[in-house]
Structure formats: structure tokens, C-alpha cells
Design a protein around this motif. Sequence first.
Motif, PDB file in Angstrom:
ATOM      1  N   MET A 160       0.825  -1.206   0.000  1.00  0.00           N
ATOM      2  CA  MET A 160       0.000   0.000   0.000  1.00  0.00           C
ATOM      3  C   MET A 160       0.863   1.261   0.000  1.00  0.00           C
ATOM      4  O   MET A 160       0.565   2.237  -0.697  1.00  0.00           O
ATOM      5  N   VAL A 161       1.934   1.244   0.772  1.00  0.00           N
ATOM      6  CA  VAL A 161       2.847   2.385   0.812  1.00  0.00           C
ATOM      7  C   VAL A 161       3.461   2.619  -0.564  1.00  0.00           C
ATOM      8  O   VAL A 161       3.514   3.762  -1.059  1.00  0.00           O
ATOM      9  N   GLU A 162       3.919   1.549  -1.195  1.00  0.00           N
ATOM     10  CA  GLU A 162       4.532   1.674  -2.517  1.00  0.00           C
ATOM     11  C   GLU A 162       3.546   2.242  -3.535  1.00  0.00           C
ATOM     12  O   GLU A 162       3.890   3.120  -4.333  1.00  0.00           O
ATOM     13  N   ALA A 163       2.297   1.751  -3.482  1.00  0.00           N
ATOM     14  CA  ALA A 163       1.296   2.237  -4.430  1.00  0.00           C
ATOM     15  C   ALA A 163       0.977   3.706  -4.190  1.00  0.00           C
ATOM     16  O   ALA A 163       0.869   4.498  -5.142  1.00  0.00           O
ATOM     17  N   ARG A 198      14.887   0.397   4.057  1.00  0.00           N
ATOM     18  CA  ARG A 198      14.078   0.968   2.983  1.00  0.00           C
ATOM     19  C   ARG A 198      13.918   2.476   3.151  1.00  0.00           C
ATOM     20  O   ARG A 198      13.821   2.988   4.268  1.00  0.00           O
ATOM     21  N   ASP A 199      13.813   3.176   2.022  1.00  0.00           N
ATOM     22  CA  ASP A 199      13.633   4.625   2.064  1.00  0.00           C
ATOM     23  C   ASP A 199      12.245   5.026   2.544  1.00  0.00           C
ATOM     24  O   ASP A 199      12.048   6.168   2.974  1.00  0.00           O
ATOM     25  N   ASP A 200      11.258   4.112   2.454  1.00  0.00           N
ATOM     26  CA  ASP A 200       9.901   4.435   2.885  1.00  0.00           C
ATOM     27  C   ASP A 200       9.613   3.929   4.294  1.00  0.00           C
ATOM     28  O   ASP A 200       8.450   3.779   4.685  1.00  0.00           O
ATOM     29  N   VAL A 201      10.656   3.671   5.062  1.00  0.00           N
ATOM     30  CA  VAL A 201      10.545   3.232   6.446  1.00  0.00           C
ATOM     31  C   VAL A 201      11.384   4.157   7.313  1.00  0.00           C
ATOM     32  O   VAL A 201      12.480   4.568   6.926  1.00  0.00           O
ATOM     33  N   ARG A 219      22.345   7.968  10.203  1.00  0.00           N
ATOM     34  CA  ARG A 219      21.368   8.618   9.316  1.00  0.00           C
ATOM     35  C   ARG A 219      19.934   8.275   9.730  1.00  0.00           C
ATOM     36  O   ARG A 219      19.056   9.146   9.753  1.00  0.00           O
ATOM     37  N   GLU A 220      19.694   6.999  10.082  1.00  0.00           N
ATOM     38  CA  GLU A 220      18.336   6.580  10.452  1.00  0.00           C
ATOM     39  C   GLU A 220      17.893   7.156  11.794  1.00  0.00           C
ATOM     40  O   GLU A 220      16.704   7.152  12.103  1.00  0.00           O
ATOM     41  N   LEU A 221      18.821   7.644  12.590  1.00  0.00           N
ATOM     42  CA  LEU A 221      18.492   8.262  13.877  1.00  0.00           C
ATOM     43  C   LEU A 221      18.449   9.787  13.811  1.00  0.00           C
ATOM     44  O   LEU A 221      18.046  10.424  14.786  1.00  0.00           O
ATOM     45  N   VAL A 259      11.170  13.530   8.060  1.00  0.00           N
ATOM     46  CA  VAL A 259       9.774  13.107   8.187  1.00  0.00           C
ATOM     47  C   VAL A 259       8.986  14.115   9.016  1.00  0.00           C
ATOM     48  O   VAL A 259       7.839  14.450   8.703  1.00  0.00           O
ATOM     49  N   ALA A 260       9.589  14.604  10.095  1.00  0.00           N
ATOM     50  CA  ALA A 260       8.910  15.567  10.968  1.00  0.00           C
ATOM     51  C   ALA A 260       8.810  16.955  10.358  1.00  0.00           C
ATOM     52  O   ALA A 260       8.037  17.785  10.844  1.00  0.00           O
ATOM     53  N   GLY A 261       9.580  17.231   9.309  1.00  0.00           N
ATOM     54  CA  GLY A 261       9.605  18.564   8.731  1.00  0.00           C
ATOM     55  C   GLY A 261      10.561  19.504   9.422  1.00  0.00           C
ATOM     56  O   GLY A 261      10.400  20.727   9.375  1.00  0.00           O
ATOM     57  N   LEU A 262      11.600  18.934  10.074  1.00  0.00           N
ATOM     58  CA  LEU A 262      12.586  19.743  10.797  1.00  0.00           C
ATOM     59  C   LEU A 262      13.898  19.734  10.021  1.00  0.00           C
ATOM     60  O   LEU A 262      14.831  19.004  10.336  1.00  0.00           O
ATOM     61  N   GLY A 263      13.953  20.557   9.005  1.00  0.00           N
ATOM     62  CA  GLY A 263      15.114  20.577   8.126  1.00  0.00           C
ATOM     63  C   GLY A 263      16.316  21.274   8.689  1.00  0.00           C
ATOM     64  O   GLY A 263      17.377  21.289   8.060  1.00  0.00           O
TER      65      GLY A 263
END
Length: 574
Positions: free
Chosen positions: A284-287, A436-439, A482-484, A491-495
Motif C-alpha cells: 500500500m505504501v509503494e502504491a 528501505r527509504d519508505d521506512v 542517518r536513520e536516527l 519526516v517531521a519537517g525539521l530541516g
Amino acid sequence: MSLDLVVRNGTIVDGLGGRPYVGDVAIRDGVITEIGAVSGGARHVIDATGLLVTPGFVDLHTHYDGQSIWSDRLNPSSAHGVTTALMGNCGVGFAPCRLDDHDVLVDLMAGVEDIPGVVMTDGLPWTWETFPQFMDAVDKRHRDIDVAALLPHSPLRVYVMGQRGADREPATPADLAQMRRLAQEAVQAGALGFSSSRLMTHRTKTGSQIPSYDASYAEILAISRGLAEGGGGLIQFVPDLPDGAYQPVLQQVFDAATLAGLPVTFSLLIGNAGAPLWRDAMAMVEAANGSGATITAQIFPRPIGLMVGLDLSIHPFVLYPSYHEIARLPLAERVAEMRRPEVRQRILADQPTIVPTNPLAYLAQSWDWTFPLGDEPDYEPDPAQSIAARARARGVSPAEEAYDRLLDDDGHAIMLDALANFENNSLDTVSTLMRRDDVVLGLGDGGAHYGMICDSSFPTYVLTHWARDRASGRLSIEAAVRELTSTPANVAGLGDRGRLAVGYKADLNVIDHQNLRLHKPVVTYDLPAGGRRLDQTADGYVATIVAGEVIAENGKPTAARPGKLVRGRRSAPA
């Protein structure tokens, strides 16, 4: 002495996955000003020779809504390198809230997040009604790390609809219009988004389903549009599996977010047995992402489960009437009673007939996935160490083995119920997904589940188990960091954080990676009204720095309290 702080000669791990290199990091006025060979003097210098220098960690899933008010330290998270924590998850929190509804939200948080009611009654001043007023109350406090907040669905629903909202009645068009307006107002006050839950086990202390449980697609869409009108934000969602599949409730959230142009992150559990439903969710995420959405599955990097013990909220005999006869005794007296042969025999011959307020109590006898937790906790244990396997080896029942293990360490023993993410008795599926990039990593739950979960230590576990100790499937240190850091920050929008680069917020960790060690959780009584909670510490964090100030050295907190409320999404520095 134009610089405030220089971290010298450390192995810089930039947070973006770049190859580590040796260099210096210079900080002034809470911002990184130079990286490389820094020649200027500074008021404070940290020698990081042989140590890792990383960005501060970003935790997407916490419940520090209360602790950020009554405490100036957000531990355990801040003891494990976290410098920014996002609270207000799972659709629960303390605002907005009218005066007459305080008890409703206390009942809600006590049930869903295992926060004792007396802790909230004693610890919360309730100087707010609206969500912007709550943000102001958080903003006035000084603390060790930064916090950001999501607008929680259940309080919003009760605020707008009163008892109708608590009773999960359908929202009227007028209700939807007001929720939309208040969502816009929350974003304009600094909320990073909105959170909701339809998880069946999320119940109030009195056993009712949470207010958001039956919320319609129209309600999710109205709130999403309000977020977009306020400037945008993240939707955090906890789905249920009522029909053994993620459809259709998860798809409704995806569709509403896509229409409103908002990103979504949702909690993904990996079942220990049965059909691998996570595959359907990822499809579902991929779609959705293939059609232009921005969806991430949020997973926990070790088993999702419970800490069980005699001094905790749940253990295998907590629903036994015979145990309840002694349950209120002080721990030492209770242990003495349980060691008496006649009491042991009576409890083991009993049945769990007491109806719990928390349905998770029913899971405390998952013998195949329950493991003693030693002084050096093993979160990917050998199946031969399960209570079921140990009982077979001793020639006793699993209940007998569990009973005896609960009495270890004079009743202070803790066991891990690994209820999810332990597919095929390993973390191999977790290993595959978190690449994965979507995780995105999350679900640490800091500030909640005080008597049954201590998962906010997961950054240390990622750096030890996944980036150092695991025999196979290890992450490189640059991938783990990077994952931390930059991944959850994005994801949070904190650039403005999550990486080591000039112009970025000066949140850093200096880490002795080879000697990094996670300790066993322990019970402390430092909440308001002497409330109990689990805490967990680690060795190897040489320094944690927030906005250029050292908040902890060698695992010991300093007096610095530079943490702020982060209002609104942040763009990357130019």
C-alpha cells in the motif's frame, strides 16, 4: 575566544550517510559555524579523539506531553542521545481540553499510555484550555532537550463534541467545520501536524474505546484540510487490524492525506507468526508513493513488547484472584509470601479470571516469546531462553518457570514479552525493512507506559546491536546514524537539524562507540506524587550537546537546560 564550543579531532558522522572522517566542529550561538580543521579558540573544548561525533538524535514517537510540563529532563530519551522529541502521538494528549473534561483526558492517558492518574493530577497545572495555550505552557518551561508537538485527535474530538465525542458518535457537519478550524489554529500555533489512532487495544482506564476509534473518513479529511490551511504538517496514525488486514482504514488515511497534500507516518507491526501482513501494508505504501503521496511506515528496531515483573504494571499472574490477595503488599513482603509453598501452589492452581482495564494484560502469558532480561539486556534472545523452552528443559510447566523467574533478584527481575517484530524468532524482517527509504525508525514511546515499556533507549540499541554487535545484517555506522538523525528529522519537517553541516542547529553527540553499553531497565519513583516508572541508562555517551550547550557528560546530566519548544516546521539553512 569567538567560539562557544569546539569538538576537536572526532570521527565525524554527518547524519546523511556520508563516509566518516576526522575533523573538528565549531559552534557559536547554538549553530554549527565550521567543520574541518578549526583554528580559533573557544570557551569550551571537547577532545573527541577516537570518538564518534554525530548529530543529535530525533525521536518521532514520544508522549512527553505531561513530562515536558512537570520535569526539566526528558529522560530516558535524553540519556540516549535524543535531542529533539516529537510528542502528542497516538491521538492522545492534554489539549485542547475544557475544565470539565480534565478527568476524561486523565482517564484516556491512564488507559492508553499507562500514566497513573495521580501523577497527572499532581503534575499538571491545567493552565490551558486551547491547544495554542498548551503550547505556550510548554514554551515557558526550561528542559534539557527540544520538544515539538502534534495535535492529538481524541482531545480535539472531546473538546468539539463533548460527551458525544467521548462516546464516539458521528461528527456532524458543524463538528467537522470546527475541527478543521482548530486544526488550522494548532498548526499556526506551531503544531507539526496531527495524530490519530484506531488501535483496538488503545482504551481508557475504565475500558472504553478511545474517542477517535470510530472516526470517519470525512472527519480525517476535515482535520487534514485544516492542517493544510494552517501551513501543512505530518499525520501520525496507529492503524488496527480488525479484519486481519490493513485495508481499508489505512487507505482512508492515505487518501485523506493525499487530497490535503500532507505526509503520513504510521505504526507498522511485524507479527511473530501467521500471515506476514506487513507485506500488504508496504505494498500500500509503494502504491501510494507511486501516485505522488509521501508515506512512511514507522517501525521499532527491536521487538515490540512489554516489560513484565512483580514491581511493574503487568506480569503473568496479575489477573489471578489468588495473587490479588497479596498484590497490595510491599514488594519484599509479597515475595516472601510467594516463596511459601502453599501460596505458590494456590496461585499456580488458579485461573486468570479478573477482567483487566488494560487488555495488554492478557498477553502476559505468551510463553514462547517471554524471556528473562539480564543485566545486559538481550533484545534478540535465543529461542532456547524463552519461558516455554526453559520450562521444557526443567520438566515443569511454563507457569511454574515464569513464577520462579519473577522471584529472581528478590522480586526485582524483569522479563521481556516480545509480542511483535520477532518474526521467525529473529529480527531479520526488521533488518530488511529498516533499510528501505519508505521506512523510518520510531515508536520509542518515551514519557508513557511507565510501568510496562522502556523503549526510548532504542537509539543506543541501534548503535550497539545493529551497527556493532550483530553477527549478520549489520548497518554501517553512517547508515545507523542517518536513520536516527536526518531521516526522522525530514519526516517531521525539521530541516534545520539532524546533520552536521554549517548553519545547522548545534545538537551533537560525542560517543565512545566501542564501549557503548545499554543497561537493564530499573524501576524509579521520581514522577509527581512519587509515581513509578521504568528508566534505562547507558555507558558511552561522552557528551550530548543541545543548541551548543552540554546537557550531559559521561552519562551524568549537567545543569544546562537549553531545550526549547519547536514551533512549526523548519526549512534547511541556506
